[in-house]
Design a protein around this motif. Structure first.
Motif, PDB file in Angstrom:
ATOM      1  N   TYR A 106       0.810  -1.220   0.000  1.00  0.00           N
ATOM      2  CA  TYR A 106       0.000   0.000   0.000  1.00  0.00           C
ATOM      3  C   TYR A 106       0.837   1.260   0.000  1.00  0.00           C
ATOM      4  O   TYR A 106       0.431   2.277  -0.492  1.00  0.00           O
ATOM      5  CB  TYR A 106      -0.994  -0.005   1.157  1.00  0.00           C
ATOM      6  N   ILE A 135       2.264  -6.678   0.998  1.00  0.00           N
ATOM      7  CA  ILE A 135       1.093  -7.347   1.555  1.00  0.00           C
ATOM      8  C   ILE A 135       0.865  -8.642   0.778  1.00  0.00           C
ATOM      9  O   ILE A 135       0.499  -9.666   1.348  1.00  0.00           O
ATOM     10  CB  ILE A 135      -0.153  -6.452   1.415  1.00  0.00           C
ATOM     11  N   SER A 163      -6.314 -13.842   9.692  1.00  0.00           N
ATOM     12  CA  SER A 163      -6.690 -12.430   9.578  1.00  0.00           C
ATOM     13  C   SER A 163      -5.465 -11.597   9.207  1.00  0.00           C
ATOM     14  O   SER A 163      -4.417 -11.707   9.821  1.00  0.00           O
ATOM     15  CB  SER A 163      -7.253 -11.964  10.922  1.00  0.00           C
ATOM     16  N   GLY A 164      -5.614 -10.764   8.174  1.00  0.00           N
ATOM     17  CA  GLY A 164      -4.508  -9.910   7.749  1.00  0.00           C
ATOM     18  C   GLY A 164      -3.568 -10.581   6.766  1.00  0.00           C
ATOM     19  O   GLY A 164      -2.537 -10.017   6.408  1.00  0.00           O
ATOM     20  N   ALA A 165      -3.944 -11.778   6.269  1.00  0.00           N
ATOM     21  CA  ALA A 165      -3.062 -12.508   5.355  1.00  0.00           C
ATOM     22  C   ALA A 165      -3.009 -11.850   3.975  1.00  0.00           C
ATOM     23  O   ALA A 165      -2.045 -12.035   3.235  1.00  0.00           O
ATOM     24  CB  ALA A 165      -3.537 -13.954   5.220  1.00  0.00           C
ATOM     25  N   GLY A 166      -4.052 -11.138   3.595  1.00  0.00           N
ATOM     26  CA  GLY A 166      -4.066 -10.484   2.296  1.00  0.00           C
ATOM     27  C   GLY A 166      -5.186 -10.970   1.385  1.00  0.00           C
ATOM     28  O   GLY A 166      -5.191 -10.670   0.192  1.00  0.00           O
ATOM     29  N   LYS A 167      -6.167 -11.673   1.950  1.00  0.00           N
ATOM     30  CA  LYS A 167      -7.268 -12.206   1.141  1.00  0.00           C
ATOM     31  C   LYS A 167      -8.052 -11.071   0.478  1.00  0.00           C
ATOM     32  O   LYS A 167      -8.256 -11.060  -0.743  1.00  0.00           O
ATOM     33  CB  LYS A 167      -8.223 -13.032   2.012  1.00  0.00           C
ATOM     34  N   SER A 168      -8.494 -10.117   1.283  1.00  0.00           N
ATOM     35  CA  SER A 168      -9.283  -9.022   0.735  1.00  0.00           C
ATOM     36  C   SER A 168      -8.470  -8.228  -0.286  1.00  0.00           C
ATOM     37  O   SER A 168      -8.990  -7.794  -1.314  1.00  0.00           O
ATOM     38  CB  SER A 168      -9.746  -8.081   1.849  1.00  0.00           C
ATOM     39  N   THR A 169      -7.199  -8.047   0.007  1.00  0.00           N
ATOM     40  CA  THR A 169      -6.339  -7.318  -0.918  1.00  0.00           C
ATOM     41  C   THR A 169      -6.322  -8.016  -2.279  1.00  0.00           C
ATOM     42  O   THR A 169      -6.455  -7.373  -3.322  1.00  0.00           O
ATOM     43  CB  THR A 169      -4.919  -7.220  -0.347  1.00  0.00           C
ATOM     44  N   GLN A 176     -16.555  -7.442   2.048  1.00  0.00           N
ATOM     45  CA  GLN A 176     -16.479  -7.796   3.471  1.00  0.00           C
ATOM     46  C   GLN A 176     -17.230  -6.763   4.321  1.00  0.00           C
ATOM     47  O   GLN A 176     -17.874  -7.104   5.299  1.00  0.00           O
ATOM     48  CB  GLN A 176     -15.003  -7.868   3.895  1.00  0.00           C
ATOM     49  N   HIS A 221     -13.437 -17.631   6.428  1.00  0.00           N
ATOM     50  CA  HIS A 221     -12.870 -18.192   7.640  1.00  0.00           C
ATOM     51  C   HIS A 221     -13.716 -19.370   8.110  1.00  0.00           C
ATOM     52  O   HIS A 221     -13.490 -19.879   9.206  1.00  0.00           O
ATOM     53  CB  HIS A 221     -12.859 -17.155   8.762  1.00  0.00           C
ATOM     54  N   LYS A 260       0.083  -2.415  14.380  1.00  0.00           N
ATOM     55  CA  LYS A 260      -0.862  -1.557  13.647  1.00  0.00           C
ATOM     56  C   LYS A 260      -1.237  -0.308  14.435  1.00  0.00           C
ATOM     57  O   LYS A 260      -2.164   0.402  14.048  1.00  0.00           O
ATOM     58  CB  LYS A 260      -2.122  -2.353  13.319  1.00  0.00           C
ATOM     59  N   ASP A 311      -7.411   1.540   6.946  1.00  0.00           N
ATOM     60  CA  ASP A 311      -6.361   0.793   6.245  1.00  0.00           C
ATOM     61  C   ASP A 311      -6.146  -0.605   6.828  1.00  0.00           C
ATOM     62  O   ASP A 311      -5.219  -1.307   6.448  1.00  0.00           O
ATOM     63  CB  ASP A 311      -5.027   1.554   6.307  1.00  0.00           C
ATOM     64  N   SER A 370      -7.422  -4.613   7.865  1.00  0.00           N
ATOM     65  CA  SER A 370      -8.286  -5.666   7.324  1.00  0.00           C
ATOM     66  C   SER A 370      -9.524  -5.801   8.206  1.00  0.00           C
ATOM     67  O   SER A 370      -9.567  -5.276   9.322  1.00  0.00           O
ATOM     68  CB  SER A 370      -7.531  -6.976   7.271  1.00  0.00           C
ATOM     69  N   GLY A 375     -10.768  -8.279   9.912  1.00  0.00           N
ATOM     70  CA  GLY A 375     -10.521  -8.906  11.209  1.00  0.00           C
ATOM     71  C   GLY A 375      -9.732  -8.009  12.143  1.00  0.00           C
ATOM     72  O   GLY A 375      -9.942  -8.017  13.356  1.00  0.00           O
ATOM     73  N   GLU A 376      -8.832  -7.242  11.571  1.00  0.00           N
ATOM     74  CA  GLU A 376      -8.055  -6.307  12.397  1.00  0.00           C
ATOM     75  C   GLU A 376      -8.959  -5.228  12.988  1.00  0.00           C
ATOM     76  O   GLU A 376      -8.851  -4.876  14.173  1.00  0.00           O
ATOM     77  CB  GLU A 376      -6.925  -5.693  11.565  1.00  0.00           C
TER      78      GLU A 376
HETATM   79  N1  LIG Z   1      -5.388   0.634   2.444  1.00  0.00           N
HETATM   80  C1  LIG Z   1      -4.432   0.009   3.148  1.00  0.00           C
HETATM   81  N2  LIG Z   1      -3.331   0.701   3.500  1.00  0.00           N
HETATM   82  C2  LIG Z   1      -2.361   0.092   4.202  1.00  0.00           C
HETATM   83  N3  LIG Z   1      -2.396  -1.175   4.629  1.00  0.00           N
HETATM   84  C3  LIG Z   1      -3.483  -1.907   4.322  1.00  0.00           C
HETATM   85  C4  LIG Z   1      -4.548  -1.361   3.570  1.00  0.00           C
HETATM   86  N4  LIG Z   1      -5.480  -2.316   3.405  1.00  0.00           N
HETATM   87  C5  LIG Z   1      -5.023  -3.420   4.046  1.00  0.00           C
HETATM   88  N5  LIG Z   1      -3.828  -3.182   4.585  1.00  0.00           N
HETATM   89  C6  LIG Z   1      -3.047  -4.153   5.326  1.00  0.00           C
HETATM   90  O1  LIG Z   1      -2.808  -5.276   4.523  1.00  0.00           O
HETATM   91  C7  LIG Z   1      -2.888  -6.471   5.247  1.00  0.00           C
HETATM   92  C8  LIG Z   1      -3.840  -7.452   4.550  1.00  0.00           C
HETATM   93  O2  LIG Z   1      -5.114  -6.894   4.547  1.00  0.00           O
HETATM   94  P1  LIG Z   1      -6.364  -7.688   3.972  1.00  0.00           P
HETATM   95  O3  LIG Z   1      -7.568  -6.822   4.151  1.00  0.00           O
HETATM   96  O4  LIG Z   1      -6.047  -8.151   2.605  1.00  0.00           O
HETATM   97  O5  LIG Z   1      -6.407  -8.931   4.962  1.00  0.00           O
HETATM   98  P2  LIG Z   1      -7.440 -10.131   4.982  1.00  0.00           P
HETATM   99  O6  LIG Z   1      -6.698 -11.358   4.631  1.00  0.00           O
HETATM  100  O7  LIG Z   1      -8.643  -9.801   4.184  1.00  0.00           O
HETATM  101  O8  LIG Z   1      -7.797 -10.154   6.513  1.00  0.00           O
HETATM  102  P3  LIG Z   1      -9.217 -10.402   7.218  1.00  0.00           P
HETATM  103  O9  LIG Z   1      -9.425 -11.868   7.248  1.00  0.00           O
HETATM  104  O10 LIG Z   1      -9.005  -9.853   8.589  1.00  0.00           O
HETATM  105  O11 LIG Z   1     -10.231  -9.655   6.430  1.00  0.00           O
HETATM  106  C9  LIG Z   1      -3.373  -6.112   6.635  1.00  0.00           C
HETATM  107  O12 LIG Z   1      -2.306  -6.229   7.546  1.00  0.00           O
HETATM  108  C10 LIG Z   1      -3.808  -4.687   6.528  1.00  0.00           C
HETATM  109  O13 LIG Z   1      -3.475  -3.977   7.696  1.00  0.00           O
END
Ligand SMILES: Nc1ncnc2c1ncn2[C@@H]1O[C@H](COP(=O)(O)OP(=O)(O)OP(=O)(O)O)[C@@H](O)[C@H]1O
Ligand SMILES: Nc1ncnc2c1ncn2[C@@H]1O[C@H](COP(=O)(O)OP(=O)(O)OP(=O)(O)O)[C@@H](O)[C@H]1O
Ligand SMILES: [Mg+2]
Ligand SMILES: [Mg+2]
Lengths: 229, 296, 296, 229
Positions: free
Chosen positions: A11, A18, A38-44, A87, A196, D131, D138, D140, D142-143
């Motif tokens: 980011y 990420i 949680s925070g692995a990067g799935k949503s990203t 989400q 999850h 974090k 910014d 996720s 779960g965070e």
């Molecule tokens: N816009 C952003 N700017 C900076 N960091 C970000 C941003 N979006 C997500 N992150 C970081 O990237 C990492 C992965 O985020 P992501 O949302 O992909 O996780 P996730 O696998 O979907 O988690 P969850 O299961 O909790 O939804 C997290 O540590 C989050 O803090």
């Protein structure tokens, strides 16, 4: 359908990556779970697929088109072919369930009669016929999530991407919803679900991509929630 | 955009105006008040200009003819004045007429001096320059004509002061007017910007489910158009009645010297500025302030 | 509220102003522009009032004394005028002085009539009423005094017209000023209302985790205060320099007849209105518009 | 601690009752799960407890105070004694994790030094130390949910109410978070959790209140997710 080659995402400059060197292919008609802590990067990853964000490095092809080279004005047409469940829902809170779902049909210029016919149909499918004229902000968490799903499927898109679609649902409703997605998948639609929900993943035995710390830690056909080591 | 999209936009714009009643009314209210101020100020300013022009038209000077001027000199002076390019009006005033006027002011006190033999006043021309500000230079020129005894144009100081005052009034009213116009532009576009900002989430969600930029903008443009149109129409109507009433009041009180501009031509001027300002800003404001949120 | 809360409010207000830079600047900008308009208009209006008063002070009339009046009549007339409650100024003008003045206007043309024997002009009093509008009634009254030949006060029509014009100018400037003031109040409070509306979610979340109403309001009040203070201070500074420059220009161009009010007293007047308007509205606007969201 | 007597709730006159004749007591130090299908009324019940909404009929006592009679200006003090995790998080999106958590301490007038010490502590407890200076938007899903939990526990409230606190968490993190709540409960804090997480409920064997269609369909000590018929 989807092809990722050496895909990196971060980011901002100061943070670490990420997503780190992702390589995978998802074919037309597949049903894929993306799992990971949680925070692995799935949503990203899912956000990359609808070009909500652009990859920092690497190639990402969706429907054969390279998203990194796609001109901005083509993006809406990409998104119309993808039904996405977010989400955080991303519904128009002050509008009715009907409005929220009808909107994505209006976007494609569907005729009014068609819209009036289809919207109650999909609301029926997610079990919310009664809530059709309720404002979204007056619905329960699980109801909102199902409105999001109804919105994603109404246009019969070529691909459905769902980010945690059962996080606010009880196990029974979760199973119903996932069976709905399986039914849609059987008729040819590609489905990608980040989840999850161990119960669902273990029961479905579909392909599972394991994300850990931004890397693909495993990719199994007929996988279960916990990766075989 | 297909017809469906256009129709959707109209319906959506009207529904949105209704749904956000409070905001719609407030935005329209701001536009109305802003344009009302601007409009009434334009009315005042137009009339100030009008009066200024009228006052300048009344700036006159008098060329006194030398008692001993020959007939030829008198004739050539007349010809020169009549054909002079800088003069708007030339009128001969005989010594008898001059005495009549003096008597009008001083009444019986000069009665004894009215007979032609005793009349000490000279013949003269009353002339009006086309450009009032040229009066001093003109006087210098005419003084050098043969047969001219003297050129008089009120007190030089007074005339200069008059022009200075008019200049100042015009300057101030222009400044206030320009200020108000800038204020109007700033306010209307800022109001629309805030309105769009409040709905930024909505706009972004629409983008995420595949709406094109124009599909999203179109209802906002229509909304801006409606707000702008109402915002222009209401003050125009109000100003029309107000100004019409003022003119009526002036006429019925015999204050015709106030010399107001006729209602239709004033309103035309107002429409020419307020309608584009209201609607144009409404639409442009929507478009520009949306850009930020539409780029996702 | 304990000291911690007060301090938290100050820090939070400043951080919030910084965090929402765009909005803070826009809000302050609206207040600045609004008060700038209002202030410059107040300047103009104060000076219009000033000039109007000056013009009215110059309204005079002349009481002509009957040539055949007895010495007693003349004496009682003088005593009556001097002690008259409605008169601000009484000055005797002898027939010789009157002829001097006539000669000044008409020059040599009346030269032959300057000797005392030939002088057809009467003695007179030039008087100035305290209330200019009373001039007609006063003239009627004075005309009936013994020894008075005639009372003259310019053309009656002209005087009446002058008053009418002044009334109209004052009315218009008052209306515009009132309008601007209402506009200012409306705009500032509406701007703050929108600002609060944009942050309604934040306010409600604070309530849900146990913040008291005053704990939430306090930073908003400070924000309103800062925006209002800047919004009042900037236009005041601008107007000070502008007006000071105007006065300087008037003096250096010898346009003293324009008769501007001195800088300090005008600025005092402006400060008296603009500062409470800016800060008061900023604070009140915050408070009132917050109430809706604080009630959860 | 909590006492509900003939509690009814509906959102408007035309609708049927969302909560229908609830009667229950929750004592100090209890750990209670509230379960039930989507739309059963779980969130509505929890909202009543912090007086986000007022009951339509009936009596609801929290900390011995009748909420229906509580003057509006007392409400903030009630809420300070309850740590609530909201189903939709309700975080200040544009602010940092630190700000979001520090805020509830500032509300109570805690000294600045104390705040600076405690905030990193609770972030550590929910596994988000890294974090601390990230903006919530910014993070996720779960965070964000864990930030919500950290905010709920920082003031060591007498009662913690969590609405679906693990909906966006993977099973491992979910268990950690629930163990954290159990630890707090053991030290005397009352905990009420609305959840769909069958795994957690079955593993914990705590008291379970079953809500169905707005009625209490069961109330079992050492219950499991699926009610014994
Ligand atoms: N816009 C952003 N700017 C900076 N960091 C970000 C941003 N979006 C997500 N992150 C970081 O990237 C990492 C992965 O985020 P992501 O949302 O992909 O996780 P996730 O696998 O979907 O988690 P969850 O299961 O909790 O939804 C997290 O540590 C989050 O803090
Ligand atoms: N503000 C409201 N106005 C009208 N109806 C509402 C409102 N809030 C909730 N409802 C309705 O009340 C019912 C119960 O809602 P609630 O949020 O309590 O369900 P829930 O048990 O929390 O469900 P979930 O597990 O999906 O979160 C739902 O059918 C919902 O549509
Ligand atoms: Mg996620
Ligand atoms: Mg709920």
């Amino acid at each position: 359908m989807i092809e990722a080659i050496q895909l990196y995402q971060r980011y901002n400059e100061h943070n670490s990556f990420i997503l780190n060197d992702l390589n995978f292919v998802i074919n037309r008609g597949e049903f894929v779970f993306v799992v990971g802590p949680s925070g692995a990067g799935k949503s990203t990853l899912l956000k990359l697929l609808i070009r909500e964000i652009l990859p920092t490095r690497g190639t990402l092809k969706v429907f054969g088109q390279d998203l990194t080279r796609m001109p901005r004005r083509r993006v809406p047409y990409l998104r119309r072919n993808i039904g996405m469940v977010f989400q955080d829902f991303r519904l128009l809170e002050e509008r009715t369930a009907y409005d929220n779902i009808a909107f994505v049909m209006q976007v494609t210029g569907a005729p009014a009669g068609e819209i009036r016919r289809r919207v109650p149909q999909v609301l029926e499918m997610v079990g919310l016929s009664e809530k059709i004229w309720d404002r979204v902000c007056d619905l329960s968490g699980g109801e909102q999530q199902r409105i999001g799903l109804a919105r994603a499927i109404i246009n019969r898109p070529a691909m459905i991407i769902a980010d945690e679609p059962t996080g606010n649902l009880d196990p029974v409703t979760s199973l119903e919803i996932m069976n709905l997605l399986r039914g849609i998948n059987i008729r040819g639609t590609t489905v990608v679900v980040a989840t999850h929900d161990r119960e669902i993943v273990d029961r479905f035995r579909k392909r599972v991509i394991y994300l850990e710390d931004g890397r693909i830690a495993g990719d199994e056909q007929k996988g279960v929630y916990v990766r075989a080591i | 955009m297909p017809f469906n999209g256009l129709l959707y936009g109209v319906v959506e714009a009207l529904r949105s105006l209704y749904r956000n009643k409070g905001m719609s009314i407030a935005s329209t209210g701001i536009v109305v008040i802003t344009l009302l101020m601007l409009g009434s100020f334009m009315l005042v300013r137009l009339n100030i200009n009008h009066v200024t022009k009228a006052v300048k038209e009344q700036v006159e000077m008098v060329v006194f003819i030398d008692e001993n001027a020959t007939l030829e000199e008198r004739e050539s002076l007349r010809a020169n004045l009549v054909s002079h390019a800088g003069l708007a009006e030339v009128r001969f005033v005989s010594k008898e007429e001059a005495m009549e006027r003096l008597a009008e002011i001083w009444g019986d006190f000069v009665a004894g001096y009215r007979s032609a033999e005793d009349n000490p006043l000279p013949d003269s021309y009353e002339i009006r320059p086309i450009v009032a500000e040229n009066i001093v230079a003109l006087a210098r020129e005419l003084e050098r004509y043969p047969g001219v005894e003297k050129v008089q144009y009120g007190e030089e100081e007074f005339v200069n002061n008059l022009f200075a005052v008019l200049r100042v009034i015009q300057l101030i009213s222009l400044a206030l007017m320009g200020g108000l116009a800038i204020l109007a532009i700033f306010l209307i576009s800022h109001t629309i910007r805030l309105t769009v900002f409040i709905r930024r989430r909505e706009i972004m969600i629409m983008k995420y489910v595949g709406a094109t930029n124009w599909f999203i903008r179109w209802p906002f443009i229509l909304e801006g158009l409606v707000i702008g149109s109402f915002g222009a129409a209401l003050p125009l109507a109000a100003l029309y009645y107000l100004y019409d009433a003022s003119v009526g009041w002036v006429v019925s009180n015999n204050l015709l010297f106030l010399n107001l501009i006729a209602v239709p031509s004033v309103m035309l001027e107002l429409v020419k500025y307020l309608v584009p300002l209201g609607t144009g800003l409404g639409v442009l404001g929507s478009l520009l302030s949306m850009d930020r949120f539409v780029r996702v």
